[in-house]
Design an enzyme around this catalytic site. Structure first.
Site, PDB file in Angstrom:
ATOM      1  N   GLU A  26      -3.411   2.121  -0.969  1.00 27.23           N
ATOM      2  CA  GLU A  26      -3.507   1.573  -0.268  1.00 27.23           C
ATOM      3  C   GLU A  26      -4.564   0.392  -0.176  1.00 27.23           C
ATOM      4  OE1 GLU A  26      -3.865   4.300   3.188  1.00 27.23           O
ATOM      5  OE2 GLU A  26      -2.070   5.423   2.118  1.00 27.23           O
ATOM      6  N   HIS A  80      -3.764  -2.020   6.704  1.00 19.09           N
ATOM      7  CA  HIS A  80      -3.698  -0.810   5.650  1.00 19.09           C
ATOM      8  C   HIS A  80      -2.586  -1.453   5.370  1.00 19.09           C
ATOM      9  CE1 HIS A  80      -3.798   2.912   8.537  1.00 19.09           C
ATOM     10  NE2 HIS A  80      -2.749   3.141   7.218  1.00 19.09           N
ATOM     11  N   HIS A  82       0.609   1.607   3.254  1.00 17.65           N
ATOM     12  CA  HIS A  82       1.149   2.767   3.090  1.00 17.65           C
ATOM     13  C   HIS A  82       2.776   2.186   2.219  1.00 17.65           C
ATOM     14  CE1 HIS A  82       0.912   4.797   7.366  1.00 17.65           C
ATOM     15  NE2 HIS A  82      -0.422   4.577   6.483  1.00 17.65           N
ATOM     16  N   ASP A  93      -4.415   8.853   9.519  1.00 16.91           N
ATOM     17  CA  ASP A  93      -4.604   7.854  10.454  1.00 16.91           C
ATOM     18  C   ASP A  93      -5.458   8.150  11.813  1.00 16.91           C
ATOM     19  OD1 ASP A  93      -3.948   6.011   8.389  1.00 16.91           O
ATOM     20  OD2 ASP A  93      -2.032   5.970   9.299  1.00 16.91           O
TER      21      ASP A  93
HETATM   22 ZN   LIG Z   1      -2.106   5.204   6.967  1.00 16.18          ZN
END
Ligand SMILES: [Zn+2]
Lengths: 200, 94
Positions: A26, A80, A82, A93
């Site tokens: 990530e 961010h 995935h 999250d």
């Molecule tokens: Zn996430």
């Protein structure tokens, strides 16, 4: 009213490029802007331990939010990726969300075409019996000691979440952290609201 | 007086103030001084043992105080103290 964020195409492209370059890990960073208009990215290193499933923004990058503010801007978003799951906030999250005023951008590489979506993650003040909720729902352990139940829009509310006391806003996660069964669980209820992204 | 930068999630406790000028000779004293003006702030930063919560970073200028002397880290008039909640998360796991 649907909230919006203007995320110019060049910035969307930068997030996608950083996401692809970081695969299978990530990636993350913050977004500087003003009044719901993104102006620039500040990419961060991902300083989490297990970077294929977690991210942690470098604290020194996050500290830039005060530099933005001293110049009249703000941290309008946090992004961010995935790499292998949908562009939707996970229970993790929701559990770790700490900036209700920033938009959470998630770039998913799950499908052939990368997808970026934006969300607000807001705490719901709620008073309910967690033990009863556990009995009435199927929840899952998403990380060691971290348990979650997701309420999709329009699905029935378990009796444990008494409608008279429980806000109607959905979807939301109920997430609780209980590293050992004897410990008192820490509980959060987090509303997930979609933020419409516009390129101009 | 030393400037303490307050992050957005704590500003509902500081009447919207993004920075505060407070008196103190260490980071810990400054946090208590902020809490005296705006009760509840210290509880958001410190755990039951009085240590900085794991998901909160406190900086003196550009240095995280865990790399200095923690809450005993000395501060002067010109120092900037920043309170920065960690930003973390992750993907769904099957
Ligand atoms: Zn996430």
């Amino acid at each position: 009213m649907t909230r919006e964020l203007v995320l110019p195409y060049t910035l969307q492209r930068q997030i996608i490029d950083q996401s692809l370059a970081g695969k299978p890990e990530e990636i993350c960073g913050i977004v500087r802007g003003r009044e719901r208009q993104a102006a620039a990215l500040v990419p961060s290193r991902n300083v989490a331990e297990e970077r294929t499933i977690n991210y942690l923004v470098e604290p020194s990058v996050l500290m830039q939010q005060f530099v933005f503010e001293d110049a009249g801007d703000s941290m309008v978003a946090i992004y961010h990726s995935h790499p292998e799951s949908p562009a939707y906030p996970s229970a993790t999250d929701a559990w770790t969300a700490a900036y209700p005023e920033s938009v959470y951008l998630i770039c998913s590489l799950e499908a052939l075409q990368p997808v970026i979506r934006g969300f607000e993650l807001l705490d719901i003040e709620a008073d309910f019996d967690l033990t009863a909720l556990k009995q009435q729902t199927s929840f899952h352990e998403t990380r060691p000691g971290l348990f979650a139940w997701y309420r999709a829009t329009g699905t029935p509310l378990p009796d444990a979440l008494d409608r008279t006391r429980f806000p109607a806003r959905d979807p939301f996660y109920v997430v609780w952290f209980q590293p050992d069964p004897a410990a008192e669980p820490e509980v959060r209820v987090v509303y997930i609201g979609e933020i419409r992204l516009k390129s101009h | 007086m030393t400037t303490v930068y307050i992050p957005t999630p704590l500003r509902r406790l500081t009447a919207g103030a993004s920075k505060l000028e407070v008196e103190g000779s260490s980071v810990g004293e400054l946090i208590q001084a902020v809490d005296a003006q705006h009760p509840g702030v210290a509880a958001k930063i410190l755990d039951a043992d009085g240590e900085v919560k794991r998901f909160i970073n406190v900086f003196r200028n550009d240095d995280e105080i865990r790399s200095l002397e923690g809450l005993d880290t000395p501060v002067g008039e010109r120092d900037r103290i920043s309170i920065v909640p960690a930003m973390a998360g992750g993907a769904a796991t099957a």
